[in-house]
Motif scaffolding. Sequence first.
Motif, PDB file in Angstrom:
ATOM      1  N   SER A 185       0.602  -1.377   0.365  1.00 39.72           N
ATOM      2  CA  SER A 185      -0.029   0.008   0.192  1.00 39.72           C
ATOM      3  C   SER A 185       0.575   1.449  -0.447  1.00 39.72           C
ATOM      4  O   SER A 185       0.369   2.428   0.118  1.00 39.72           O
ATOM      5  N   GLU A 186       2.499   1.301   0.424  1.00 43.11           N
ATOM      6  CA  GLU A 186       3.204   2.053  -0.006  1.00 43.11           C
ATOM      7  C   GLU A 186       3.037   3.267  -0.735  1.00 43.11           C
ATOM      8  O   GLU A 186       3.806   3.922  -1.229  1.00 43.11           O
ATOM      9  N   VAL A 187       2.859   2.097  -2.028  1.00 41.65           N
ATOM     10  CA  VAL A 187       3.150   2.816  -3.312  1.00 41.65           C
ATOM     11  C   VAL A 187       2.023   3.329  -3.532  1.00 41.65           C
ATOM     12  O   VAL A 187       2.228   4.268  -4.421  1.00 41.65           O
ATOM     13  N   ILE A 188       1.139   4.402  -2.390  1.00 38.90           N
ATOM     14  CA  ILE A 188      -0.147   4.676  -3.109  1.00 38.90           C
ATOM     15  C   ILE A 188       0.785   6.273  -1.797  1.00 38.90           C
ATOM     16  O   ILE A 188       0.498   7.081  -1.879  1.00 38.90           O
ATOM     17  N   THR A 189       0.823   5.437  -0.572  1.00 36.64           N
ATOM     18  CA  THR A 189       0.979   6.022   0.181  1.00 36.64           C
ATOM     19  C   THR A 189       2.227   7.007   0.347  1.00 36.64           C
ATOM     20  O   THR A 189       2.726   7.955   1.821  1.00 36.64           O
ATOM     21  N   GLY A 190       3.773   5.864   0.396  1.00 42.53           N
ATOM     22  CA  GLY A 190       4.470   6.388   0.731  1.00 42.53           C
ATOM     23  C   GLY A 190       5.299   5.552   2.047  1.00 42.53           C
ATOM     24  O   GLY A 190       4.050   5.452   2.295  1.00 42.53           O
ATOM     25  N   ASP A 191       6.278   6.264   2.149  1.00 39.10           N
ATOM     26  CA  ASP A 191       6.820   5.249   3.440  1.00 39.10           C
ATOM     27  C   ASP A 191       6.691   6.718   4.672  1.00 39.10           C
ATOM     28  O   ASP A 191       7.610   7.235   4.697  1.00 39.10           O
ATOM     29  N   LEU A 192       5.566   6.360   5.998  1.00 38.11           N
ATOM     30  CA  LEU A 192       5.726   7.203   6.827  1.00 38.11           C
ATOM     31  C   LEU A 192       6.820   6.751   7.796  1.00 38.11           C
ATOM     32  O   LEU A 192       6.946   5.402   8.188  1.00 38.11           O
ATOM     33  N   ALA A 193       7.897   7.865   8.356  1.00 46.44           N
ATOM     34  CA  ALA A 193       8.918   7.611   9.319  1.00 46.44           C
ATOM     35  C   ALA A 193       8.224   7.324   9.874  1.00 46.44           C
ATOM     36  O   ALA A 193       7.127   8.003  11.103  1.00 46.44           O
ATOM     37  N   THR A 194       8.477   6.454  10.912  1.00 36.43           N
ATOM     38  CA  THR A 194       8.543   5.522  11.984  1.00 36.43           C
ATOM     39  C   THR A 194       8.144   6.949  13.376  1.00 36.43           C
ATOM     40  O   THR A 194       7.233   6.635  13.993  1.00 36.43           O
ATOM     41  N   PRO A 195       8.722   8.051  13.654  1.00 36.50           N
ATOM     42  CA  PRO A 195       8.412   8.190  14.594  1.00 36.50           C
ATOM     43  C   PRO A 195       6.730   9.571  14.127  1.00 36.50           C
ATOM     44  O   PRO A 195       6.703  10.257  15.622  1.00 36.50           O
ATOM     45  N   ILE A 196       7.348   9.533  13.072  1.00 36.40           N
ATOM     46  CA  ILE A 196       5.653  10.242  12.482  1.00 36.40           C
ATOM     47  C   ILE A 196       4.958   9.543  12.797  1.00 36.40           C
ATOM     48  O   ILE A 196       3.185   9.622  13.538  1.00 36.40           O
ATOM     49  N   LYS A 197       4.278   7.733  12.435  1.00 37.65           N
ATOM     50  CA  LYS A 197       3.697   7.517  12.454  1.00 37.65           C
ATOM     51  C   LYS A 197       3.201   6.936  13.955  1.00 37.65           C
ATOM     52  O   LYS A 197       1.448   7.108  13.795  1.00 37.65           O
ATOM     53  N   TYR A 198       4.532   6.699  14.949  1.00 33.76           N
ATOM     54  CA  TYR A 198       3.427   6.566  15.908  1.00 33.76           C
ATOM     55  C   TYR A 198       3.724   7.595  16.997  1.00 33.76           C
ATOM     56  O   TYR A 198       3.971   7.625  18.468  1.00 33.76           O
ATOM     57  N   PHE A 199       4.098   8.752  16.628  1.00 26.43           N
ATOM     58  CA  PHE A 199       3.991  10.114  17.320  1.00 26.43           C
ATOM     59  C   PHE A 199       2.353   9.980  18.387  1.00 26.43           C
ATOM     60  O   PHE A 199       2.988  10.799  20.035  1.00 26.43           O
ATOM     61  N   ASN A 200       1.615  10.428  18.171  1.00 23.34           N
ATOM     62  CA  ASN A 200       0.108   9.553  18.956  1.00 23.34           C
ATOM     63  C   ASN A 200      -1.085   9.032  18.317  1.00 23.34           C
ATOM     64  O   ASN A 200      -0.781   7.984  17.409  1.00 23.34           O
ATOM     65  N   PRO A 201      -1.549   8.511  19.013  1.00 18.14           N
ATOM     66  CA  PRO A 201      -1.995   7.542  19.021  1.00 18.14           C
ATOM     67  C   PRO A 201      -3.759   8.140  17.793  1.00 18.14           C
ATOM     68  O   PRO A 201      -4.204   7.040  16.494  1.00 18.14           O
ATOM     69  N   GLU A 202      -3.776   9.220  17.723  1.00 19.19           N
ATOM     70  CA  GLU A 202      -4.615   9.732  16.077  1.00 19.19           C
ATOM     71  C   GLU A 202      -3.838   9.513  15.418  1.00 19.19           C
ATOM     72  O   GLU A 202      -4.340   8.957  14.633  1.00 19.19           O
ATOM     73  N   ILE A 203      -3.166   9.377  15.070  1.00 21.63           N
ATOM     74  CA  ILE A 203      -2.031  10.043  13.726  1.00 21.63           C
ATOM     75  C   ILE A 203      -1.798   8.326  13.504  1.00 21.63           C
ATOM     76  O   ILE A 203      -1.816   7.590  12.236  1.00 21.63           O
ATOM     77  N   SER A 204      -1.103   7.518  14.304  1.00 25.65           N
ATOM     78  CA  SER A 204      -1.187   6.101  14.027  1.00 25.65           C
ATOM     79  C   SER A 204      -2.564   5.286  13.568  1.00 25.65           C
ATOM     80  O   SER A 204      -2.286   5.073  12.733  1.00 25.65           O
ATOM     81  N   LYS A 205      -4.045   6.220  13.755  1.00 21.38           N
ATOM     82  CA  LYS A 205      -5.253   5.906  13.535  1.00 21.38           C
ATOM     83  C   LYS A 205      -5.157   6.083  12.260  1.00 21.38           C
ATOM     84  O   LYS A 205      -5.890   5.560  11.198  1.00 21.38           O
ATOM     85  N   ALA A 206      -5.145   7.242  12.358  1.00 16.30           N
ATOM     86  CA  ALA A 206      -5.599   8.077  10.728  1.00 16.30           C
ATOM     87  C   ALA A 206      -4.396   7.331   9.589  1.00 16.30           C
ATOM     88  O   ALA A 206      -4.982   6.664   8.718  1.00 16.30           O
ATOM     89  N   TYR A 207      -3.238   6.587   9.687  1.00 16.29           N
ATOM     90  CA  TYR A 207      -2.617   6.579   9.547  1.00 16.29           C
ATOM     91  C   TYR A 207      -3.325   5.052   8.425  1.00 16.29           C
ATOM     92  O   TYR A 207      -2.926   4.280   8.019  1.00 16.29           O
ATOM     93  N   LYS A 208      -3.629   4.728   9.687  1.00 13.21           N
ATOM     94  CA  LYS A 208      -3.768   3.023   9.937  1.00 13.21           C
ATOM     95  C   LYS A 208      -5.151   3.218   8.654  1.00 13.21           C
ATOM     96  O   LYS A 208      -5.152   1.975   7.281  1.00 13.21           O
ATOM     97  N   GLU A 209      -5.999   3.970   9.128  1.00  8.31           N
ATOM     98  CA  GLU A 209      -6.751   4.552   8.324  1.00  8.31           C
ATOM     99  C   GLU A 209      -6.844   4.388   6.570  1.00  8.31           C
ATOM    100  O   GLU A 209      -7.620   3.651   5.684  1.00  8.31           O
ATOM    101  N   ILE A 210      -5.414   5.051   6.061  1.00  9.39           N
ATOM    102  CA  ILE A 210      -5.429   6.336   5.467  1.00  9.39           C
ATOM    103  C   ILE A 210      -4.165   3.824   4.312  1.00  9.39           C
ATOM    104  O   ILE A 210      -4.290   4.066   3.344  1.00  9.39           O
TER     105      ILE A 210
END
Length: 192
Positions: free
Chosen positions: A69-94
Amino acid sequence: MSHFFAYLSRMKFIQRWGLMRNTCQENIQEHSLQVAMIAHGLAVIKNRFFGGKVNPERVLALAVFHEASEVITGDLATPIKYFNPEISKAYKEIERVAAKKLLDMLPEELRDEYSSLFFIEEVDAEHWRIVKAADKICAYLKCVEEIKAGNQEFSKAMKAIKAQIDQMDYPEVKYFMEHFAPSFSLTLDELN
């Protein structure tokens, strides 16, 4: 006309570890192959030494597609992806929306064959657990290789990832880390 495989071929353009200086760039296509090989190995080790009953070929297939799926989303860096629960949840949906978009690129007659490679199903829970463990091991091995090349940028990440691996209560992971991981810090001459 289906664009599915053409999109997957673009995995080679998505670079990992975007926030860190790399001595050797790694793309998600290379990463997926390494995860697939190690996940397959973990499944075989689990079955052979620890009474497991997982399907190594299924684990292999899941690992091959685990970053697709990252061919569409790109690779989101781990510190950003897991910065807080809202970002993690939103990224899972993306990621879910991106996986659905990829799946929809297939002819309808083939979608059932690929759906379970993109979306976690309960029947594959143990297989996905092995893929996730292999993914973590590969992150650690990338750190080892970067440190070996003199790049201290990865030293903190290596310690943090190793601690996460050490906390896994999976005998196949422990076996891999004891028997196979140490070789990654050796030179080619030392391997021979």
